[in-house]
Design an enzyme around this catalytic site. Sequence first.
Site, PDB file in Angstrom:
ATOM      1  CB  THR A  18      -0.919   0.013   1.231  1.00 33.46           C
ATOM      2  OG1 THR A  18      -0.101   0.047   2.424  1.00 33.46           O
ATOM      3  CG2 THR A  18      -1.793  -1.236   1.279  1.00 33.46           C
ATOM      4  CD  GLU A  75      -5.484  -2.458   1.463  1.00 31.32           C
ATOM      5  OE1 GLU A  75      -4.968  -1.913   2.450  1.00 31.32           O
ATOM      6  OE2 GLU A  75      -5.733  -1.830   0.407  1.00 31.32           O
ATOM      7  CE  LYS A  98     -18.438  16.795  14.250  1.00 31.37           C
ATOM      8  NZ  LYS A  98     -18.467  15.616  15.157  1.00 31.37           N
ATOM      9  CD1 TRP A 152     -20.531  14.655  10.111  1.00 36.21           C
ATOM     10  CD2 TRP A 152     -18.355  15.024   9.820  1.00 36.21           C
ATOM     11  NE1 TRP A 152     -19.870  14.030  11.131  1.00 36.21           N
ATOM     12  CE2 TRP A 152     -18.526  14.240  10.979  1.00 36.21           C
ATOM     13  CE3 TRP A 152     -17.055  15.376   9.438  1.00 36.21           C
ATOM     14  CZ2 TRP A 152     -17.460  13.809  11.762  1.00 36.21           C
ATOM     15  CZ3 TRP A 152     -15.990  14.956  10.227  1.00 36.21           C
ATOM     16  CH2 TRP A 152     -16.204  14.176  11.373  1.00 36.21           C
TER      17      TRP A 152
END
Length: 540
Positions: free
Chosen positions: A189, A332, A442, A447
């Site tokens: 990754t 993944e 936030k 949000w």
Amino acid sequence: MTDVDGLMQPRPLTIAHILERAEKLYAHKHVTTAGGERLTYAEVADHTRRLATALDALGVPVGARVATFAANTRRHLELYLAVPVTKRVLHSVNIRLSPEHLEYIVEHAEDDVVFVDRALLPRIWPSADRLPKVRHWVVLPDDSGTEIPEDPRVLDYDELVAGAAPFTGSFEDAFTLADENLASGLCYTSGTTGPPKGVVYSHRSTVLHCLGTLAAGFIGLCESDVVMPIVPMFHANAWGLPYGAMMTGASLVLPGPSADPTHLLRLMESERVTVAGAVPTVWTSLVPRLRDHDLGATRFLLGGGSAIAPALSETYRSAVGVPITHSWGMTEISPVGTIGGTRTQHQDGGAEQQVAVRAAQGQPLPLVNVRIVDVETGRELPRDGRAIGEVQVAGPWVAGGYFRVDGGTSFTGDGWLRTGDLATIDAEGYLRLVDRIKDLIKSGGEWISSVELETAIFSHPDVVEVAVIARPDPRWVERPAAYVVLRDGSAATAEDLLRHITPMVAKWWLPDEVVFMSALPKTGTGKLSKTALRDATRIA
């Protein structure tokens, strides 16, 4: 009543089958590499069989990791085949890694051999003496003229292959049913939140993912296709496109190391490419020259790595006749989990509805299960297109752990992969990303989605790239800031962009700051790097 077992033959699923199928059925099909080299699958298979015995001659053990540090070329394709079919593990290394991460993953993987493009030697050879477990460095020739070190560990790929006798038996016959779970590939990754983590693909997972790329109604690779993976072969098996093309008998076009827009478009035009895949930054770079080239053979353009703005997709639909189709996944997930686009139920909808459908990341490929859960409680949320939760994935080509490190909180108690993405899922199973959990802003307890703001800003005709991140605010805790790259010659101002997006988002979502830049930082796979952007702005 007693249970009855099935009576099907217990045959393993292996990459060896992909190679030998292409060799037997599609020997006449071609692999074209930028620069004019054109080989048949029969010739590629012969090189692969020679490379297999060359690996034996080098004493590379079964199960050993064999690293590649290379661009999209025919020689890299031969390594994609020879390494796993001989029960070794292909470790494709990201050529854009920092020296620190590069040395870490080669050492962590315990690579026995490194195959490296000649042009890329300066990026990796300085680390050679700090990687004592690497016994051989094999140079893949190119026309770069890069100096090759005089060192007994350094070998020439073409000489190695030419000097080896081809393996004459069946690779597939050497695999038992249990062997289908042997490791076939290793990809790390990006390591944006810590050291890179290794994802280990098996033969079984790779073949099933390969079949997923052939599924009709999604990518649907077929024998008549000419497939060009622009996405790097060092990243998650180039989205499975090379294996999928060989499995179905499609011809392959490999663009080499250059991402120059004119180079890519000329190659797509001259080779009559029907299917191509790339990250949004690449598709964006081609836009100014699209109408200068005949891409009439194109039937499917795949985008992934980050969200495809509807404006970009529609630009391609107008200029080429084919929109960019969304995909979603991660290393993944091998990496493809969902594919977007419209289905039959959308055919009678208006243009606006179809654009909205194409903006979603799409439906899961067959065999992949996707759910969203409440971030706080872990409770599964309804598929109503409104509830927002963390995306979790399960399936036979989804990772269940990481190589030699603890998975930590990356997996749930019932074995699903936690992706860190926030999304909705509607009643038809369409996934629509809202944001990364770490990228949400936030502000005043509410949000703000950076993805939705970026989509709105990108719809301005003068915007080439945009990234929205949170900046600290003494009153609201966080407020959005937009970092924008404009087209050459544009005179657009911050006020112009804010005026453009005001009808699209809530007023309190409007960025407090719009910063114009010549370029935005990228990850090693060409995606926008918000981590690097945050670090740069924090220092500034």
